[in-house]
Design a protein around this motif. Structure first.
Motif, PDB file in Angstrom:
ATOM      1  N   THR A 291       3.832  15.682   6.527  1.00  0.00           N
ATOM      2  CA  THR A 291       4.786  15.321   5.495  1.00  0.00           C
ATOM      3  C   THR A 291       5.373  13.981   5.907  1.00  0.00           C
ATOM      4  OG1 THR A 291       6.651  16.055   4.135  1.00  0.00           O
ATOM      5  CG2 THR A 291       6.830  16.438   6.514  1.00  0.00           C
ATOM      6  N   TYR A 292       5.956  13.278   4.966  1.00  0.00           N
ATOM      7  CA  TYR A 292       6.425  11.923   5.276  1.00  0.00           C
ATOM      8  C   TYR A 292       7.399  11.476   4.202  1.00  0.00           C
ATOM      9  CZ  TYR A 292       2.952  10.849   1.697  1.00  0.00           C
ATOM     10  OH  TYR A 292       2.246  10.831   0.526  1.00  0.00           O
ATOM     11  N   THR A 293       8.139  10.451   4.528  1.00  0.00           N
ATOM     12  CA  THR A 293       8.921   9.730   3.542  1.00  0.00           C
ATOM     13  C   THR A 293       8.601   8.258   3.712  1.00  0.00           C
ATOM     14  OG1 THR A 293      11.133   9.346   2.637  1.00  0.00           O
ATOM     15  CG2 THR A 293      10.962   9.465   5.029  1.00  0.00           C
ATOM     16  N   GLY A 294       8.564   7.536   2.630  1.00  0.00           N
ATOM     17  CA  GLY A 294       8.205   6.133   2.723  1.00  0.00           C
ATOM     18  C   GLY A 294       7.927   5.529   1.363  1.00  0.00           C
ATOM     19  N   SER A 295       7.408   4.330   1.374  1.00  0.00           N
ATOM     20  CA  SER A 295       7.151   3.590   0.141  1.00  0.00           C
ATOM     21  C   SER A 295       5.719   3.070   0.125  1.00  0.00           C
ATOM     22  CB  SER A 295       8.124   2.411   0.011  1.00  0.00           C
ATOM     23  OG  SER A 295       9.443   2.873  -0.142  1.00  0.00           O
ATOM     24  N   TYR A 296       5.106   3.199  -1.041  1.00  0.00           N
ATOM     25  CA  TYR A 296       3.775   2.651  -1.310  1.00  0.00           C
ATOM     26  C   TYR A 296       3.957   1.678  -2.466  1.00  0.00           C
ATOM     27  CZ  TYR A 296      -1.251   2.771  -2.544  1.00  0.00           C
ATOM     28  OH  TYR A 296      -2.562   2.442  -2.828  1.00  0.00           O
ATOM     29  N   PHE A 297       4.063   0.393  -2.142  1.00  0.00           N
ATOM     30  CA  PHE A 297       4.563  -0.592  -3.095  1.00  0.00           C
ATOM     31  C   PHE A 297       3.534  -1.038  -4.138  1.00  0.00           C
ATOM     32  CE2 PHE A 297       7.163  -1.261   0.771  1.00  0.00           C
ATOM     33  CZ  PHE A 297       8.409  -0.991   0.233  1.00  0.00           C
ATOM     34  N   TYR A 298       2.286  -1.229  -3.741  1.00  0.00           N
ATOM     35  CA  TYR A 298       1.266  -1.731  -4.668  1.00  0.00           C
ATOM     36  C   TYR A 298       0.166  -0.689  -4.812  1.00  0.00           C
ATOM     37  CZ  TYR A 298       3.610  -6.122  -3.521  1.00  0.00           C
ATOM     38  OH  TYR A 298       4.550  -7.100  -3.317  1.00  0.00           O
ATOM     39  N   ARG A 299      -0.001  -0.156  -6.027  1.00  0.00           N
ATOM     40  CA  ARG A 299      -0.976   0.907  -6.264  1.00  0.00           C
ATOM     41  C   ARG A 299      -2.034   0.439  -7.253  1.00  0.00           C
ATOM     42  NH1 ARG A 299       2.001   6.668  -5.636  1.00  0.00           N
ATOM     43  NH2 ARG A 299       3.696   6.015  -4.261  1.00  0.00           N
ATOM     44  N   LEU A 300      -3.135   1.187  -7.337  1.00  0.00           N
ATOM     45  CA  LEU A 300      -4.219   0.844  -8.247  1.00  0.00           C
ATOM     46  C   LEU A 300      -4.087   1.645  -9.538  1.00  0.00           C
ATOM     47  CD1 LEU A 300      -7.245   0.767  -5.763  1.00  0.00           C
ATOM     48  CD2 LEU A 300      -5.833  -1.151  -6.538  1.00  0.00           C
ATOM     49  N   ASP A 301      -4.241   0.968 -10.672  1.00  0.00           N
ATOM     50  CA  ASP A 301      -4.203   1.669 -11.951  1.00  0.00           C
ATOM     51  C   ASP A 301      -5.586   2.218 -12.288  1.00  0.00           C
ATOM     52  OD1 ASP A 301      -5.732  -0.483 -12.823  1.00  0.00           O
ATOM     53  OD2 ASP A 301      -4.052  -1.455 -13.866  1.00  0.00           O
ATOM     54  N   ALA A 302      -5.743   2.767 -13.492  1.00  0.00           N
ATOM     55  CA  ALA A 302      -7.002   3.392 -13.896  1.00  0.00           C
ATOM     56  C   ALA A 302      -8.155   2.406 -13.910  1.00  0.00           C
ATOM     57  CB  ALA A 302      -6.835   4.038 -15.272  1.00  0.00           C
TER      58      ALA A 302
ATOM     59  N   GLY B 126      -8.515  -0.002 -11.727  1.00  0.00           N
ATOM     60  CA  GLY B 126      -8.719  -0.538 -10.386  1.00  0.00           C
ATOM     61  C   GLY B 126      -7.914  -1.776 -10.089  1.00  0.00           C
ATOM     62  N   ASN B 127      -6.963  -2.100 -10.974  1.00  0.00           N
ATOM     63  CA  ASN B 127      -6.111  -3.265 -10.763  1.00  0.00           C
ATOM     64  C   ASN B 127      -4.837  -2.865 -10.026  1.00  0.00           C
ATOM     65  OD1 ASN B 127      -7.861  -4.980 -12.273  1.00  0.00           O
ATOM     66  ND2 ASN B 127      -6.993  -4.141 -14.168  1.00  0.00           N
ATOM     67  N   GLU B 128      -4.373  -3.753  -9.182  1.00  0.00           N
ATOM     68  CA  GLU B 128      -3.185  -3.471  -8.392  1.00  0.00           C
ATOM     69  C   GLU B 128      -1.929  -3.569  -9.260  1.00  0.00           C
ATOM     70  OE1 GLU B 128      -2.822  -4.326  -3.749  1.00  0.00           O
ATOM     71  OE2 GLU B 128      -2.205  -6.040  -4.961  1.00  0.00           O
ATOM     72  N   LYS B 129      -1.029  -2.607  -9.117  1.00  0.00           N
ATOM     73  CA  LYS B 129       0.204  -2.614  -9.901  1.00  0.00           C
ATOM     74  C   LYS B 129       1.398  -2.356  -8.981  1.00  0.00           C
ATOM     75  CE  LYS B 129       0.039   2.316 -11.042  1.00  0.00           C
ATOM     76  NZ  LYS B 129       0.095   3.337 -12.099  1.00  0.00           N
ATOM     77  N   TRP B 130       2.545  -2.783  -9.436  1.00  0.00           N
ATOM     78  CA  TRP B 130       3.787  -2.630  -8.698  1.00  0.00           C
ATOM     79  C   TRP B 130       4.358  -1.237  -8.946  1.00  0.00           C
ATOM     80  CZ3 TRP B 130       6.434  -5.311  -5.123  1.00  0.00           C
ATOM     81  CH2 TRP B 130       7.789  -5.054  -4.941  1.00  0.00           C
ATOM     82  N   SER B 131       4.656  -0.494  -7.863  1.00  0.00           N
ATOM     83  CA  SER B 131       5.225   0.843  -7.994  1.00  0.00           C
ATOM     84  C   SER B 131       6.731   0.735  -8.161  1.00  0.00           C
ATOM     85  CB  SER B 131       4.887   1.687  -6.755  1.00  0.00           C
ATOM     86  OG  SER B 131       5.529   2.932  -6.823  1.00  0.00           O
ATOM     87  N   ILE B 132       7.192   0.938  -9.403  1.00  0.00           N
ATOM     88  CA  ILE B 132       8.614   0.739  -9.701  1.00  0.00           C
ATOM     89  C   ILE B 132       9.487   1.749  -8.963  1.00  0.00           C
ATOM     90  CG2 ILE B 132      10.346   0.752 -11.525  1.00  0.00           C
ATOM     91  CD1 ILE B 132       8.210  -0.222 -13.445  1.00  0.00           C
TER      92      ILE B 132
END
Length: 341
Positions: free
Chosen positions: A181-192, A194-200
């Motif tokens: 288990t963990y706590t943290g931030s994943y700032f840039y994710r991939l959309d459907a 395959g493009n990188e998006k900002w995790s609001i």
């Protein structure tokens, strides 16, 4: 199979928590039995900080965190392979350990405010007297609870984040992503696509934690600088050996209590936490920060014991009773926190 690094980390953290419990209990004993009445409410502050350091150390031992920065993410991870805790309960302990960082930096900030008011010598330590002391005690707790609240709302484990961590934590620490288990931030994710998006959501949580961290950090800088200026003026004005010795102790204690949290908390955690925002991969620094985070509660009481004469003399007298008995020269007790009129 547990990795060699995990074995070493567990051993180091066990030694750290053991030393932290011992040194903080010693400080509490010295405060209760050896401190001058002139210290006033600073005795309560020291005991408060020491009790919290003990809680911090115990939580760190229970969680045994891996503080990890990887690519676009930052996380505090707990290995659940040999744990009887449910994921939700384990997450609460991880979030609480993260909250200890919030409690610590607010407690340090209050220490700097107290120190500055003491240096002013204008009777303003009355703001730390009576019921007002309860108010000051509540501020670090509220700061820590705010961290836990933000972690729970915006930094709870999710499948996408877990998959992102899977390969790197297996290669670095031999951890199974299905048993953490963990706590943290994943700032840039991939959309459907395959493009990188900002995790609001994660970014808002990270922004909130940065704001909570910058408030006490700013207070420390302001009151640390003001205290430094005040000490410099008092040193120039001081003529007696007693006054010069007092101000030099104030200066040394101030420097030590500034450097320690900067080295063990503010800079390493701040850099590791902020690097993913700027797409900086400093994953190799994660191991050092993991140990630094665990070391802080063990190191924090040392300057108080060394720089307050009553405590130092009693401590070394206990360590070397023969030398204490043979000591002839008397030493004047100098308090670095007295609000002298």
């Amino acid at each position: 199979m547990v990795s060699t690094f995990s074995v070493i980390k567990s051993a180091v953290q066990f030694l750290t928590v053991s030393f932290s419990l011992i040194i903080n209990c010693i400080l509490i004993y010295l405060v209760i039995t050896k401190s001058s009445k002139k210290m006033g409410n600073y005795r309560h502050l020291m005991c408060y900080f020491s009790v919290f350091s003990i809680v911090y150390a115990i939580l760190d031992w229970m969680v045994q965190p891996y503080i990890h920065s990887h690519g676009a993410s930052f996380s505090m991870i707990m290995d659940l392979r040999d744990s009887a805790l449910s994921p939700d309960v384990a997450f609460f302990f991880v979030a609480s350990l993260a909250g200890c960082f919030g409690v610590t930096i607010y407690a340090i900030a209050i220490n700097f405010i107290f120190r500055y008011l003491a240096l002013q010598r204008e009777g303003r330590l009355r703001y730390f007297a009576g019921k007002r002391l309860v108010f000051w005690f509540s501020i670090p707790l509220l700061g820590g609870l705010s961290w836990v609240f933000l972690c729970w709302l915006t930094m709870y484990p999710d499948p996408e984040f877990t998959n992102y961590l899977r390969d790197c934590i297996r290669s670095s620490y031999d951890l199974d992503a299905n048993n953490i288990t963990y706590t943290g931030s994943y700032f840039y994710r991939l959309d459907a696509n395959g493009n990188e998006k900002w995790s609001i959501e994660n970014s808002l949580g990270a922004l909130g934690l940065n704001c909570l961290m910058m408030i006490p950090f700013t207070i420390i800088l302001i009151f640390g600088f003001k205290s430094y200026r005040k000490i410099q003026r008092l040193i120039l004005q001081g003529e007696s050996d007693y006054t010069k010795r007092l101000q030099m102790q104030l200066y040394k204690a101030l420097v030590a209590q500034t450097i320690i949290p900067m080295i063990f908390l503010f800079f390493p955690i701040g850099i590791l936490f902020s690097a993913p925002l700027f797409r900086l991969n400093i994953e190799k620094g994660s191991i050092v920060v993991t140990f630094f985070y665990s070391l802080y509660p063990a190191v924090d009481p040392i300057p108080i014991i060394l720089f307050i004469d009553d405590f130092r003399i009693a401590f070394f007298g206990f360590c070397n009773p023969r030398q204490s008995k043979n000591q002839v020269a008397s030493v004047a007790s100098v308090d670095a926190t007295v609000d002298v009129s």
